[in-house]
Write an enzyme that holds these catalytic residues in place. Structure first.
Site, PDB file in Angstrom:
ATOM      1  N   TYR A  48       0.807  -1.306  -0.007  1.00 19.16           N
ATOM      2  CA  TYR A  48      -0.283  -0.009   0.001  1.00 19.16           C
ATOM      3  C   TYR A  48       0.690   1.297   0.031  1.00 19.16           C
ATOM      4  O   TYR A  48       0.428   2.157  -0.658  1.00 19.16           O
ATOM      5  CB  TYR A  48      -0.898  -0.129   1.250  1.00 19.16           C
ATOM      6  CG  TYR A  48      -1.659   1.308   1.533  1.00 19.16           C
ATOM      7  CD1 TYR A  48      -2.406   1.870   0.519  1.00 19.16           C
ATOM      8  CD2 TYR A  48      -1.476   1.974   2.713  1.00 19.16           C
ATOM      9  CE1 TYR A  48      -3.327   3.108   0.722  1.00 19.16           C
ATOM     10  CE2 TYR A  48      -2.369   3.006   2.961  1.00 19.16           C
ATOM     11  CZ  TYR A  48      -2.990   3.560   1.863  1.00 19.16           C
ATOM     12  OH  TYR A  48      -3.770   4.940   2.214  1.00 19.16           O
TER      13      TYR A  48
ATOM     14  N   THR B 216       5.535   1.911  14.318  1.00 16.24           N
ATOM     15  CA  THR B 216       4.078   2.340  14.225  1.00 16.24           C
ATOM     16  C   THR B 216       3.887   2.939  15.563  1.00 16.24           C
ATOM     17  O   THR B 216       4.772   2.485  16.717  1.00 16.24           O
ATOM     18  CB  THR B 216       3.262   1.072  14.249  1.00 16.24           C
ATOM     19  OG1 THR B 216       1.961   1.464  15.002  1.00 16.24           O
ATOM     20  CG2 THR B 216       3.873  -0.260  14.527  1.00 16.24           C
TER      21      THR B 216
ATOM     22  N   SER C 256      -0.695  -6.246  20.261  1.00 17.05           N
ATOM     23  CA  SER C 256      -0.794  -7.056  19.387  1.00 17.05           C
ATOM     24  C   SER C 256       0.481  -7.849  19.154  1.00 17.05           C
ATOM     25  O   SER C 256       1.425  -7.021  19.447  1.00 17.05           O
ATOM     26  CB  SER C 256      -1.596  -6.692  17.977  1.00 17.05           C
ATOM     27  OG  SER C 256      -0.435  -6.182  17.269  1.00 17.05           O
TER      28      SER C 256
ATOM     29  N   TYR D 152       1.766  -8.268  16.281  1.00  9.92           N
ATOM     30  CA  TYR D 152       2.341  -7.494  15.288  1.00  9.92           C
ATOM     31  C   TYR D 152       3.190  -6.297  15.781  1.00  9.92           C
ATOM     32  O   TYR D 152       4.057  -6.103  15.467  1.00  9.92           O
ATOM     33  CB  TYR D 152       1.333  -7.019  14.070  1.00  9.92           C
ATOM     34  CG  TYR D 152       1.490  -5.623  13.556  1.00  9.92           C
ATOM     35  CD1 TYR D 152       2.530  -5.722  12.636  1.00  9.92           C
ATOM     36  CD2 TYR D 152       0.940  -4.630  14.060  1.00  9.92           C
ATOM     37  CE1 TYR D 152       2.968  -4.409  11.812  1.00  9.92           C
ATOM     38  CE2 TYR D 152       1.226  -3.437  13.295  1.00  9.92           C
ATOM     39  CZ  TYR D 152       2.269  -3.501  12.471  1.00  9.92           C
ATOM     40  OH  TYR D 152       2.410  -2.330  11.660  1.00  9.92           O
ATOM     41  N   HIS D 153       2.386  -5.566  16.538  1.00  5.55           N
ATOM     42  CA  HIS D 153       2.924  -4.291  17.309  1.00  5.55           C
ATOM     43  C   HIS D 153       4.024  -4.894  18.025  1.00  5.55           C
ATOM     44  O   HIS D 153       5.321  -4.108  17.984  1.00  5.55           O
ATOM     45  CB  HIS D 153       1.908  -3.433  17.935  1.00  5.55           C
ATOM     46  CG  HIS D 153       0.911  -2.983  17.381  1.00  5.55           C
ATOM     47  ND1 HIS D 153      -0.205  -3.363  17.009  1.00  5.55           N
ATOM     48  CD2 HIS D 153       0.930  -1.647  16.364  1.00  5.55           C
ATOM     49  CE1 HIS D 153      -0.950  -2.635  16.601  1.00  5.55           C
ATOM     50  NE2 HIS D 153      -0.315  -1.636  16.058  1.00  5.55           N
TER      51      HIS D 153
ATOM     52  N   LYS E  98       7.108  -5.100  15.830  1.00  2.92           N
ATOM     53  CA  LYS E  98       7.682  -3.757  15.715  1.00  2.92           C
ATOM     54  C   LYS E  98       8.741  -3.136  16.455  1.00  2.92           C
ATOM     55  O   LYS E  98       9.602  -2.402  16.363  1.00  2.92           O
ATOM     56  CB  LYS E  98       6.443  -2.746  15.218  1.00  2.92           C
ATOM     57  CG  LYS E  98       5.678  -3.105  14.205  1.00  2.92           C
ATOM     58  CD  LYS E  98       6.371  -3.400  12.891  1.00  2.92           C
ATOM     59  CE  LYS E  98       6.335  -2.024  11.924  1.00  2.92           C
ATOM     60  NZ  LYS E  98       6.521  -2.511  10.766  1.00  2.92           N
TER      61      LYS E  98
ATOM     62  N   VAL F 264      -2.678   4.999   7.962  1.00  2.00           N
ATOM     63  CA  VAL F 264      -2.509   5.639   6.777  1.00  2.00           C
ATOM     64  C   VAL F 264      -4.074   5.683   6.145  1.00  2.00           C
ATOM     65  O   VAL F 264      -4.750   4.469   6.066  1.00  2.00           O
ATOM     66  CB  VAL F 264      -1.565   5.229   6.078  1.00  2.00           C
ATOM     67  CG1 VAL F 264      -1.317   6.516   4.681  1.00  2.00           C
ATOM     68  CG2 VAL F 264      -0.286   5.332   6.667  1.00  2.00           C
TER      69      VAL F 264
ATOM     70  N   VAL G  56     -18.669   0.371  15.298  1.00  2.00           N
ATOM     71  CA  VAL G  56     -17.710   0.956  16.196  1.00  2.00           C
ATOM     72  C   VAL G  56     -17.333   0.021  17.113  1.00  2.00           C
ATOM     73  O   VAL G  56     -18.325  -0.867  17.793  1.00  2.00           O
ATOM     74  CB  VAL G  56     -18.180   2.148  16.850  1.00  2.00           C
ATOM     75  CG1 VAL G  56     -17.342   2.691  18.032  1.00  2.00           C
ATOM     76  CG2 VAL G  56     -18.542   3.181  15.740  1.00  2.00           C
ATOM     77  N   TYR G  57     -16.024  -0.500  17.321  1.00  2.00           N
ATOM     78  CA  TYR G  57     -15.524  -1.411  18.247  1.00  2.00           C
ATOM     79  C   TYR G  57     -15.814  -0.801  19.603  1.00  2.00           C
ATOM     80  O   TYR G  57     -14.996  -0.089  20.126  1.00  2.00           O
ATOM     81  CB  TYR G  57     -14.202  -2.082  18.190  1.00  2.00           C
ATOM     82  CG  TYR G  57     -13.878  -2.843  16.934  1.00  2.00           C
ATOM     83  CD1 TYR G  57     -14.972  -3.136  16.034  1.00  2.00           C
ATOM     84  CD2 TYR G  57     -12.550  -3.045  16.331  1.00  2.00           C
ATOM     85  CE1 TYR G  57     -14.779  -3.815  15.073  1.00  2.00           C
ATOM     86  CE2 TYR G  57     -12.243  -3.953  15.438  1.00  2.00           C
ATOM     87  CZ  TYR G  57     -13.371  -4.236  14.617  1.00  2.00           C
ATOM     88  OH  TYR G  57     -13.086  -4.990  13.247  1.00  2.00           O
TER      89      TYR G  57
HETATM   90  N1  LIG Z   1      -0.324   1.365   6.256  1.00  2.00           N
HETATM   91  C1  LIG Z   1      -0.496   1.688   7.530  1.00  2.00           C
HETATM   92  O1  LIG Z   1      -1.554   2.243   8.008  1.00  2.00           O
HETATM   93  C2  LIG Z   1       0.605   1.753   8.343  1.00  2.00           C
HETATM   94  C3  LIG Z   1       0.739   2.282   9.584  1.00  2.00           C
HETATM   95  C4  LIG Z   1       1.697   2.244  10.665  1.00  2.00           C
HETATM   96  C5  LIG Z   1       2.820   1.439   9.925  1.00  2.00           C
HETATM   97  N2  LIG Z   1       2.991   0.818   8.941  1.00  2.00           N
HETATM   98  C6  LIG Z   1       3.901   0.067   8.226  1.00  2.00           C
HETATM   99  O2  LIG Z   1       4.409   0.474   7.200  1.00  2.00           O
HETATM  100  C7  LIG Z   1       4.984  -0.800   6.399  1.00  2.00           C
HETATM  101  C8  LIG Z   1       3.989  -0.863   5.320  1.00  2.00           C
HETATM  102  O3  LIG Z   1       2.648  -0.996   5.315  1.00  2.00           O
HETATM  103  P1  LIG Z   1       1.745  -1.218   4.122  1.00  2.00           P
HETATM  104  O4  LIG Z   1       0.346  -0.709   4.524  1.00  2.00           O
HETATM  105  O5  LIG Z   1       2.297  -0.532   2.840  1.00  2.00           O
HETATM  106  O6  LIG Z   1       1.583  -2.709   4.140  1.00  2.00           O
HETATM  107  P2  LIG Z   1       1.751  -3.633   2.825  1.00  2.00           P
HETATM  108  O7  LIG Z   1       1.388  -5.161   3.584  1.00  2.00           O
HETATM  109  O8  LIG Z   1       0.687  -3.271   1.992  1.00  2.00           O
HETATM  110  O9  LIG Z   1       2.964  -3.793   2.448  1.00  2.00           O
HETATM  111  C9  LIG Z   1       3.990  -4.367   2.958  1.00  2.00           C
HETATM  112  C10 LIG Z   1       4.704  -5.281   1.723  1.00  2.00           C
HETATM  113  O10 LIG Z   1       5.982  -5.830   2.175  1.00  2.00           O
HETATM  114  C11 LIG Z   1       5.862  -7.148   1.560  1.00  2.00           C
HETATM  115  N3  LIG Z   1       6.680  -8.223   2.189  1.00  2.00           N
HETATM  116  C12 LIG Z   1       6.595  -8.420   3.285  1.00  2.00           C
HETATM  117  N4  LIG Z   1       7.276  -9.267   3.824  1.00  2.00           N
HETATM  118  C13 LIG Z   1       8.422  -9.617   3.110  1.00  2.00           C
HETATM  119  C14 LIG Z   1       9.503 -10.042   2.670  1.00  2.00           C
HETATM  120  N5  LIG Z   1       9.874 -11.027   3.785  1.00  2.00           N
HETATM  121  N6  LIG Z   1      10.264 -10.223   1.610  1.00  2.00           N
HETATM  122  C15 LIG Z   1       9.762  -9.276   0.643  1.00  2.00           C
HETATM  123  N7  LIG Z   1       8.607  -8.583   0.798  1.00  2.00           N
HETATM  124  C16 LIG Z   1       8.010  -8.680   1.665  1.00  2.00           C
HETATM  125  C17 LIG Z   1       4.519  -7.650   1.240  1.00  2.00           C
HETATM  126  O11 LIG Z   1       4.032  -8.577   0.308  1.00  2.00           O
HETATM  127  C18 LIG Z   1       3.760  -6.245   0.826  1.00  2.00           C
HETATM  128  O12 LIG Z   1       3.514  -5.957  -0.460  1.00  2.00           O
HETATM  129  C19 LIG Z   1       4.881  -1.933   7.293  1.00  2.00           C
HETATM  130  O13 LIG Z   1       6.026  -2.077   7.903  1.00  2.00           O
HETATM  131  C20 LIG Z   1       3.685  -1.531   8.286  1.00  2.00           C
HETATM  132  O14 LIG Z   1       3.951  -2.036   9.589  1.00  2.00           O
HETATM  133  C21 LIG Z   1       1.967   0.935   8.094  1.00  2.00           C
END
Ligand SMILES: NC(=O)c1ccc[n+]([C@@H]2O[C@H](COP(=O)([O-])OP(=O)(O)OC[C@H]3O[C@@H](n4cnc5c(N)ncnc54)[C@H](O)[C@@H]3O)[C@@H](O)[C@H]2O)c1
Length: 382
Positions: free
Chosen positions: A11, A144, A179, A181-182, A185, A211, A254-255
């Site tokens: 994304y 995050t 979580s 996940y967090h 991070k 985002v 709403v949760y």
């Molecule tokens: N989108 C948000 O709201 C948000 C908020 C806070 C933090 N983040 C952080 O930003 C980063 C990007 O988020 P996003 O929303 O674009 O997520 P996303 O899942 O859309 O993008 C992450 C990409 O990384 C790739 N990926 C994951 N593991 C991989 C690996 N081992 N090798 C190669 N590619 C790999 C996935 O295929 C994916 O395309 C993440 O680290 C996420 O934790 C996102």
């Protein structure tokens, strides 16, 4: 600059690649399509179909004349990542390549292990590839705001000076994830802090809030360049879910009490923040942490804004509380600071009704693809 983007199909990854390439940097992206695979396995595919990375890079090159390098491999493969870093010689490496869903990480043991192993190993490999082959490279890592949790004191930017028994010292700000996940991070941040202190890695760790947005200057050039839009309970964010519920005439869910407050940021501002971090690196060997959000909202406030945006388009929307699948405070103090990126020149886009209505119009164009069974919580924390 030579900029290597890990997670370039994501994304944020693909819009960042286009943004930095359009600004004149030489960009190379890596992805292994992990998110596409996990979304397929959990029936959480994006609403708007997106071409694969090679096709998106080709469309972007055709429209702008700007080439973007693409490699498809898993960055937990240390040898392949090291070889690419040695060959490409990045000045900056933007690390997005992680499993980013909190609900996914709480589904069960396999999903928890995948999240932990993928996220820690990818960060570990980044540290070693850079230390070994490009020690001057600036690592820009996405963390995050969720690393901090919801403490009852102000949230500072990454570090906190503590006074104890008449003495004081500065430490990483205390963190309390909600979580797995967090938690991964938090571990990433600790790893990078360790390698920065002991081996002189240069790092910017960006504590980002959720985002939102589908529109960027480059993404608007062609429908094939649109960012991924997930609306389900696992990979979707609350704003996307509310927009899809509005489009389908389903009450916004709403949760719990809805007082959960977080810092939000428009995708255009995320791209600018990454650019500001990349072009204004810290001193060699320093690790800095910025909080990356522009506005604070509770879930109830988000619901109100989405309802107002829907009203602009003539839709009638109700708001409904559902049992909270997560373990989290539903009413709490939340005072968080985010001054550093503003000082570097960030000019925030606000979450206006018009901005949300623009997203809702895109959703309405794809209304026939919405699967409403994916919206209610399928994952519980207990
Ligand atoms: N989108 C948000 O709201 C948000 C908020 C806070 C933090 N983040 C952080 O930003 C980063 C990007 O988020 P996003 O929303 O674009 O997520 P996303 O899942 O859309 O993008 C992450 C990409 O990384 C790739 N990926 C994951 N593991 C991989 C690996 N081992 N090798 C190669 N590619 C790999 C996935 O295929 C994916 O395309 C993440 O680290 C996420 O934790 C996102």
């Amino acid at each position: 600059m030579n900029v290597l983007i890990l997670g370039g199909d994501g994304y944020l990854g693909w819009p960042t690649a286009m943004h930095l390439a359009a600004a004149g940097h030489r960009v190379h992206v890596v992805d292994n399509y992990l998110r596409r695979r996990l979304a397929l396995e959990t029936r959480s595919e994006a609403l708007i179909p997106t071409p694969d990375l090679n096709d998106r890079a080709e469309t972007f090159r055709r429209l702008t004349g700007t080439a973007t390098g693409v490699s498809i491999f898993d960055v937990t493969d240390a040898a392949r990542l090291s070889a690419l870093v040695e060959r490409f010689k990045p000045d900056a490496l933007v690390h997005y390549a992680e499993q980013p869903s909190a609900p996914y990480s709480m589904m069960g043991q396999d999903e928890a292990r995948l999240t932990l192993e993928n996220n820690i190993r990818s960060t570990f490999n980044v540290a070693w590839a850079v230390m070994t082959h490009a020690p001057a490279c600036h690592i820009v890592k996405l963390g995050t705001m969720g690393e901090y949790g919801t403490p009852d004191i102000d949230i500072e930017e990454g570090f906190l000076t503590v006074e104890h028994k008449g003495r004081s010292d500065t430490f990483l700000y205390p963190r309390a994830a909600g979580s797995l996940y967090h938690t991964s991070k938090i571990m990433d941040t600790d790893l990078l802090w360790f390698y920065s202190r002991l081996y002189g890695l240069t790092v910017t760790d960006l504590m980002q809030g959720p985002v939102y947005g589908l529109s960027t200057i480059q993404a608007d050039l062609d429908p094939a360049l649109v960012p991924n839009f997930h609306y389900d309970d696992i990979f979707g964010t609350v704003i996307n879910r509310f927009l899809v519920q509005s489009a389908c005439g389903i009450p916004l869910t709403v949760y719990g009490k809805g007082g959960q407050t977080r810092g939000y940021i428009n995708i255009r501002d995320t791209l600018r923040c990454i650019e500001l971090a990349v072009t204004n690196p810290p001193a060699r060997g320093e690790m800095r942490i910025f909080n990356q959000f522009t506005e604070l909202f509770s879930i109830l406030e988000i619901a109100d804004r989405v309802r107002a945006a829907a009203t602009l388009l003539g839709l009638t929307v109700e708001v409904q509380s559902v049992p909270n699948p997560r373990k989290e405070k539903e009413r709490h103090r939340y005072v968080a600071h985010a001054d550093s990126l503003l000082k570097l020149g960030l000019e925030p886009h606000r979450m206006t009704e018009e901005a949300l209505a623009g997203m809702l119009e895109r959703v309405l164009q794809h209304r026939h693809l919405i699967d409403t069974r994916r919206i209610m919580p399928r994952v519980r924390w207990s």
